[in-house]
Design a protein around this motif. Sequence first.
Motif, mmCIF file in Angstrom:
data_model
loop_
_atom_site.group_PDB
_atom_site.id
_atom_site.type_symbol
_atom_site.label_atom_id
_atom_site.label_comp_id
_atom_site.label_asym_id
_atom_site.label_seq_id
_atom_site.Cartn_x
_atom_site.Cartn_y
_atom_site.Cartn_z
ATOM 1 N N GLY A 15 0.797 -1.225 0.000
ATOM 2 C CA GLY A 15 0.000 0.000 0.000
ATOM 3 C C GLY A 15 0.826 1.270 0.000
ATOM 4 N N GLY A 16 2.120 1.129 0.193
ATOM 5 C CA GLY A 16 2.997 2.293 0.237
ATOM 6 C C GLY A 16 3.416 2.773 -1.132
ATOM 7 N N SER A 17 4.300 3.781 -1.124
ATOM 8 C CA SER A 17 4.762 4.411 -2.364
ATOM 9 C C SER A 17 6.273 4.525 -2.389
ATOM 10 N N LEU A 18 6.807 4.539 -3.590
ATOM 11 C CA LEU A 18 8.222 4.813 -3.832
ATOM 12 C C LEU A 18 8.325 5.580 -5.144
ATOM 13 N N ARG A 19 9.394 6.365 -5.270
ATOM 14 C CA ARG A 19 9.688 7.012 -6.544
ATOM 15 C C ARG A 19 11.095 6.636 -6.979
ATOM 16 N N LEU A 20 11.183 6.005 -8.116
ATOM 17 C CA LEU A 20 12.469 5.648 -8.690
ATOM 18 C C LEU A 20 12.934 6.745 -9.638
ATOM 19 N N SER A 21 14.246 6.916 -9.707
ATOM 20 C CA SER A 21 14.851 7.869 -10.636
ATOM 21 C C SER A 21 15.899 7.152 -11.472
ATOM 22 N N CYS A 22 16.089 7.655 -12.674
ATOM 23 C CA CYS A 22 17.140 7.134 -13.554
ATOM 24 C C CYS A 22 17.784 8.325 -14.250
ATOM 25 N N ASN A 58 3.080 4.562 -21.996
ATOM 26 C CA ASN A 58 2.293 3.342 -21.967
ATOM 27 C C ASN A 58 2.771 2.485 -20.808
ATOM 28 N N TYR A 59 1.871 1.621 -20.353
ATOM 29 C CA TYR A 59 2.082 0.864 -19.126
ATOM 30 C C TYR A 59 1.676 -0.597 -19.289
ATOM 31 N N ALA A 60 2.325 -1.435 -18.513
ATOM 32 C CA ALA A 60 1.862 -2.805 -18.394
ATOM 33 C C ALA A 60 0.514 -2.796 -17.678
ATOM 34 N N ASP A 61 -0.340 -3.740 -18.037
ATOM 35 C CA ASP A 61 -1.666 -3.793 -17.419
ATOM 36 C C ASP A 61 -1.574 -3.930 -15.904
ATOM 37 N N SER A 62 -0.549 -4.614 -15.446
ATOM 38 C CA SER A 62 -0.429 -4.894 -14.011
ATOM 39 C C SER A 62 -0.138 -3.645 -13.172
ATOM 40 N N VAL A 63 0.301 -2.563 -13.816
ATOM 41 C CA VAL A 63 0.640 -1.356 -13.056
ATOM 42 C C VAL A 63 -0.209 -0.144 -13.437
ATOM 43 N N LYS A 64 -1.072 -0.294 -14.416
ATOM 44 C CA LYS A 64 -1.914 0.836 -14.849
ATOM 45 C C LYS A 64 -2.749 1.361 -13.691
ATOM 46 N N GLY A 65 -2.757 2.688 -13.559
ATOM 47 C CA GLY A 65 -3.511 3.318 -12.492
ATOM 48 C C GLY A 65 -2.761 3.410 -11.180
ATOM 49 N N PHE A 67 1.119 3.207 -11.225
ATOM 50 C CA PHE A 67 2.460 3.732 -11.529
ATOM 51 C C PHE A 67 2.354 4.859 -12.553
ATOM 52 N N THR A 68 3.267 5.816 -12.443
ATOM 53 C CA THR A 68 3.342 6.916 -13.398
ATOM 54 C C THR A 68 4.792 7.147 -13.805
ATOM 55 N N ILE A 69 5.030 7.128 -15.099
ATOM 56 C CA ILE A 69 6.360 7.418 -15.616
ATOM 57 C C ILE A 69 6.393 8.863 -16.105
ATOM 58 N N SER A 70 7.517 9.526 -15.876
ATOM 59 C CA SER A 70 7.668 10.912 -16.335
ATOM 60 C C SER A 70 9.139 11.152 -16.667
ATOM 61 N N ARG A 71 9.381 12.277 -17.312
ATOM 62 C CA ARG A 71 10.759 12.601 -17.670
ATOM 63 C C ARG A 71 11.005 14.094 -17.497
ATOM 64 N N ASN A 76 18.081 15.221 -17.611
ATOM 65 C CA ASN A 76 18.412 13.901 -18.178
ATOM 66 C C ASN A 76 17.925 12.767 -17.281
ATOM 67 N N THR A 77 16.713 12.898 -16.791
ATOM 68 C CA THR A 77 16.206 11.974 -15.778
ATOM 69 C C THR A 77 14.795 11.523 -16.115
ATOM 70 N N ILE A 78 14.537 10.244 -15.858
ATOM 71 C CA ILE A 78 13.165 9.756 -15.854
ATOM 72 C C ILE A 78 12.821 9.282 -14.450
ATOM 73 N N TYR A 79 11.533 9.233 -14.191
ATOM 74 C CA TYR A 79 11.037 8.836 -12.877
ATOM 75 C C TYR A 79 9.968 7.757 -13.033
ATOM 76 N N LEU A 80 9.810 6.994 -11.974
ATOM 77 C CA LEU A 80 8.685 6.070 -11.894
ATOM 78 C C LEU A 80 8.074 6.235 -10.515
ATOM 79 N N GLN A 81 6.916 6.884 -10.477
ATOM 80 C CA GLN A 81 6.176 7.025 -9.234
ATOM 81 C C GLN A 81 5.317 5.785 -9.058
#
Length: 114
Positions: A15-22, A58-65, A67-71, A76-81
């Motif tokens: 139920g928690g959240s994380l934000r990944l960066s690249c 676009n997203y895998a069905d398993s994460v739609k709604g 996860f959010t990808i942004s750039r 020079n960074t992308i994120y995955l919320q």
Amino acid sequence: QVQLVESGGGLVQPGGSLRLSCVASGRIFSLAYMAWYRQAPGKQREFVAAISSSGSTNYADSVKGRFTISRDNAKNTIYLQMNSLKSEDTAVYFCYRQYDQAYWGQGTQVTVSS
């Protein structure tokens, strides 16, 4: 040579959240197709989310709604919320870049457990 460095992984409760960066080195980041993949223990690497140079996503069905990808081209960074995390989201998450050729990051571990 392009290098991709992921960060932001860790241990989180269901139920928690994380934000990944690249962060990507090299030029022409803004023209590159970028994506996140993940690999759980004993499973094949699978697509999670992608963002084009124009910002289309676009997203895998398993994460739609969930996860959010942004750039951010200026950084020079992308994120995955990642919200509403589930135990089945546990995996190593990899950053992927495609323009002239494909590059992968080393991955960051995400563990969802109580």
